[in-house]
Design a protein around this motif. Sequence first.
Motif, PDB file in Angstrom:
ATOM      1  N   UNK A 360       0.811  -1.217   0.000  1.00 41.55           N
ATOM      2  CA  UNK A 360       0.000   0.000   0.000  1.00 41.55           C
ATOM      3  C   UNK A 360       0.847   1.271   0.000  1.00 41.55           C
ATOM      4  N   UNK A 361       2.161   1.118   0.067  1.00 46.91           N
ATOM      5  CA  UNK A 361       3.037   2.274  -0.032  1.00 46.91           C
ATOM      6  C   UNK A 361       3.598   2.487  -1.421  1.00 46.91           C
ATOM      7  N   UNK A 362       3.127   1.711  -2.396  1.00 41.76           N
ATOM      8  CA  UNK A 362       3.589   1.846  -3.775  1.00 41.76           C
ATOM      9  C   UNK A 362       2.656   2.758  -4.557  1.00 41.76           C
ATOM     10  N   UNK A 363       3.228   3.541  -5.450  1.00 37.82           N
ATOM     11  CA  UNK A 363       2.394   4.379  -6.322  1.00 37.82           C
ATOM     12  C   UNK A 363       2.072   3.669  -7.622  1.00 37.82           C
ATOM     13  N   UNK A 364       2.922   2.716  -8.036  1.00 39.55           N
ATOM     14  CA  UNK A 364       2.690   1.964  -9.260  1.00 39.55           C
ATOM     15  C   UNK A 364       1.913   0.695  -8.982  1.00 39.55           C
ATOM     16  N   UNK A 365       1.864  -0.179  -9.990  1.00 43.40           N
ATOM     17  CA  UNK A 365       1.090  -1.413  -9.883  1.00 43.40           C
ATOM     18  C   UNK A 365       1.762  -2.435  -8.976  1.00 43.40           C
ATOM     19  N   UNK A 366       3.067  -2.326  -8.779  1.00 39.31           N
ATOM     20  CA  UNK A 366       3.765  -3.294  -7.957  1.00 39.31           C
ATOM     21  C   UNK A 366       4.111  -4.547  -8.736  1.00 39.31           C
ATOM     22  N   UNK A 367       4.723  -5.528  -8.067  1.00 37.28           N
ATOM     23  CA  UNK A 367       5.149  -6.739  -8.759  1.00 37.28           C
ATOM     24  C   UNK A 367       3.978  -7.637  -9.108  1.00 37.28           C
ATOM     25  N   UNK A 368       4.214  -8.577 -10.013  1.00 33.59           N
ATOM     26  CA  UNK A 368       3.193  -9.553 -10.353  1.00 33.59           C
ATOM     27  C   UNK A 368       2.978 -10.494  -9.178  1.00 33.59           C
ATOM     28  N   UNK A 369       1.833 -11.187  -9.172  1.00 34.44           N
ATOM     29  CA  UNK A 369       1.537 -12.144  -8.115  1.00 34.44           C
ATOM     30  C   UNK A 369       2.633 -13.194  -8.041  1.00 34.44           C
ATOM     31  N   UNK A 370       3.080 -13.497  -6.828  1.00 33.77           N
ATOM     32  CA  UNK A 370       4.135 -14.481  -6.647  1.00 33.77           C
ATOM     33  C   UNK A 370       5.528 -13.903  -6.708  1.00 33.77           C
ATOM     34  N   UNK A 371       5.645 -12.596  -6.844  1.00 34.78           N
ATOM     35  CA  UNK A 371       6.946 -11.931  -6.848  1.00 34.78           C
ATOM     36  C   UNK A 371       7.032 -10.951  -5.692  1.00 34.78           C
ATOM     37  N   UNK A 372       8.253 -10.555  -5.373  1.00 35.49           N
ATOM     38  CA  UNK A 372       8.467  -9.546  -4.358  1.00 35.49           C
ATOM     39  C   UNK A 372       9.069  -8.290  -4.942  1.00 35.49           C
ATOM     40  N   UNK A 373       9.600  -7.462  -4.061  1.00 35.03           N
ATOM     41  CA  UNK A 373      10.257  -6.225  -4.453  1.00 35.03           C
ATOM     42  C   UNK A 373      11.759  -6.366  -4.219  1.00 35.03           C
ATOM     43  N   UNK A 374      12.541  -5.941  -5.203  1.00 34.69           N
ATOM     44  CA  UNK A 374      13.983  -5.974  -5.080  1.00 34.69           C
ATOM     45  C   UNK A 374      14.585  -4.594  -5.145  1.00 34.69           C
ATOM     46  N   UNK A 375      15.903  -4.499  -5.046  1.00 34.02           N
ATOM     47  CA  UNK A 375      16.570  -3.189  -5.041  1.00 34.02           C
ATOM     48  C   UNK A 375      16.315  -2.368  -6.294  1.00 34.02           C
ATOM     49  N   UNK A 376      16.021  -3.018  -7.420  1.00 27.87           N
ATOM     50  CA  UNK A 376      15.811  -2.292  -8.673  1.00 27.87           C
ATOM     51  C   UNK A 376      14.365  -1.839  -8.861  1.00 27.87           C
ATOM     52  N   UNK A 377      13.475  -2.257  -7.979  1.00 26.98           N
ATOM     53  CA  UNK A 377      12.059  -1.912  -8.100  1.00 26.98           C
ATOM     54  C   UNK A 377      11.754  -0.589  -7.410  1.00 26.98           C
ATOM     55  N   UNK A 378      10.567  -0.041  -7.721  1.00 31.74           N
ATOM     56  CA  UNK A 378      10.069   1.106  -6.967  1.00 31.74           C
ATOM     57  C   UNK A 378      10.042   0.746  -5.484  1.00 31.74           C
ATOM     58  N   UNK A 379      10.558   1.624  -4.657  1.00 32.80           N
ATOM     59  CA  UNK A 379      10.572   1.378  -3.222  1.00 32.80           C
ATOM     60  C   UNK A 379       9.342   2.012  -2.570  1.00 32.80           C
ATOM     61  N   UNK A 380       8.700   1.296  -1.677  1.00 32.20           N
ATOM     62  CA  UNK A 380       7.473   1.825  -1.069  1.00 32.20           C
ATOM     63  C   UNK A 380       7.742   2.985  -0.122  1.00 32.20           C
ATOM     64  N   UNK A 381       6.765   3.853  -0.018  1.00 34.18           N
ATOM     65  CA  UNK A 381       6.759   4.893   1.012  1.00 34.18           C
ATOM     66  C   UNK A 381       6.305   4.199   2.299  1.00 34.18           C
ATOM     67  N   UNK A 382       7.232   3.951   3.213  1.00 32.35           N
ATOM     68  CA  UNK A 382       6.937   3.126   4.380  1.00 32.35           C
ATOM     69  C   UNK A 382       5.932   3.774   5.327  1.00 32.35           C
ATOM     70  N   UNK A 383       5.986   5.090   5.482  1.00 34.52           N
ATOM     71  CA  UNK A 383       5.015   5.754   6.364  1.00 34.52           C
ATOM     72  C   UNK A 383       3.619   5.681   5.775  1.00 34.52           C
ATOM     73  N   UNK A 384       3.501   5.951   4.477  1.00 34.91           N
ATOM     74  CA  UNK A 384       2.194   5.851   3.824  1.00 34.91           C
ATOM     75  C   UNK A 384       1.699   4.411   3.857  1.00 34.91           C
ATOM     76  N   UNK A 385       2.587   3.473   3.552  1.00 36.48           N
ATOM     77  CA  UNK A 385       2.192   2.072   3.532  1.00 36.48           C
ATOM     78  C   UNK A 385       1.693   1.589   4.876  1.00 36.48           C
ATOM     79  N   UNK A 386       2.374   1.988   5.959  1.00 35.11           N
ATOM     80  CA  UNK A 386       1.954   1.555   7.285  1.00 35.11           C
ATOM     81  C   UNK A 386       0.624   2.182   7.673  1.00 35.11           C
TER      82      UNK A 386
END
Length: 569
Positions: A360-386
Amino acid sequence: MVEQLTTASSLARLVPVHEPPAGREWWRSSVIYQIYPRSFRDLRGDGVGDLPGITAEIPALAELDIDAIWLSPFYRSPQKDAGYDVADYCSVDPLFGTLEDFDALVAEASRHNIRIIVDLVPNHCSDQHPLFQKALASPAGSPERDLFIFRDGTGDHGQNPPNNWQSHFGGPAWTRITEPDGTPGQWYLHLFDTSQPDFNWDSPAVHAEFEKILRFWLDRGVGGFRVDVAHALIKKSGLPDWGGRADGSSSEGFPGSDAPMFGQPGIHDIFRSWRKILDSYDGDRVLCAEATIDPIERLSDWVRPDEMHQTFNFAYLHHPWHAPALRHVIESSLHAFDRVGAPTTWVLSNHDVVRHASRFGLTGAGPRTGDGLGPQDEQPDLDLGLARARAATMLMLALPGGVYLYQGEELGLPDHTMIPDEFRQDPTFHRTAGVRVGRDGNRVPLPWKANLPSYGFSSTGESWLPQPPIWGRHSRDIEQRNPDSTLNLYRRALDLRRELDLGNGSLAWWPEHDDDGLVAFVNGGVLVAMNMGDAPVQLPDLPRLMGSSPDALEGARLRPNRTVWMRLG
């Protein structure tokens, strides 16, 4: 309009879209907590969580007022897919302990009125399972091979796979074997990793094997089973080619209902036979399906009265941060499951998806189902996400039906998005040569004590996956002392959910309003409102039961990314 909600006569005019259930079985309103054993608590000091570690923390889990614990696989396994590659279904892998440790866990949980639900993996096993090893050593067409899906290849010399099916983890879903005489042989199907051959559920011997497994664990006192990939057991006769998604989800031109490896009618007879077995035991044992089936109306076939008790609601799990979409999935879920007299379940995180505090801290669509986020991906806004995660959790816990929680979400944990490649273990990462980062980021060992090595996860400071530096502020000991922490938010909300019997409640939408950012409903005597928009929303001036944060309300205005429960009357 807001003033009208304060009177009993106006409440009577609300039109319910869901009524309280007729039955009062525990699983209709249950709160079930998922434990990923290798990442929960390590008492033996080898850096991997174990069954004694879970047993030691049962009192801490009991403080959340949960009904059951679902354990991800702990069976003997080569651990090529974190235990979902099972080599012996009637054992405990030494990595996690012994059968005696399991019995002690069941006994301790029972003392706290908590059931233990185990993860059953019936679609596939490990290639190290004795039955598959016998199949490899036996000739084509033998009874041993008939337990699995072996086929001759295509092409002049059988050099091509039998069809075009793809693995969930990337690459072909078929692997060719070398026969005992050294010649190239048949191909076997594996919808997941090459080390996970699919069982052939057209074989009566497979049915008998799993009925034996069910009884083994039921005799040890388990409260039921979460059934892994419950939609995949039966494959369409002839194994026709498929041009859609490997996971069977619908895509343009390829509705999921046509996927030949998923959702075949014969599956339901298997679950009816299992339901009879569970019903022959006392204690109201349960079956829950992990079934990726759409649309939601079709998914409800898995929980007809003589089949499963529950199934995961993936449509809800994957809902976007968009109020109209969320209202739609809630209402369509309630209608679909009410049609067959089953409870809807609600879930926001598990071991296969990015934790909702990150998602919920991502502005884009995020990864596909079954994938996570890595260093090369958009990083979430942790305060907004929480903030959004806390709000979404409070809304979920007020919904009628069952709830699933994933270990660590009660601490507000985000994914670890910066794991170096050399530590990654998910087979998706390795089968795609790193193109898909995999799910390790949501499986990082939990933080228990801020000032200890590995944040108290392990008695020696070892950890099978590295933990991020921010784990300290999310450690359980820190959150226990902070009255406004996510942990204490969960405790208060779960206590109120039980006290007000919201899981067995009803749902009526708050009357039409102009703000598309608001999701608001009445369950029993409680108005629940979540603001998914960008501006404060006016609410009735009612007594507040609790909010997702101390500053959720500005007077009678609900701030963005906040949820509040208010008492009506």
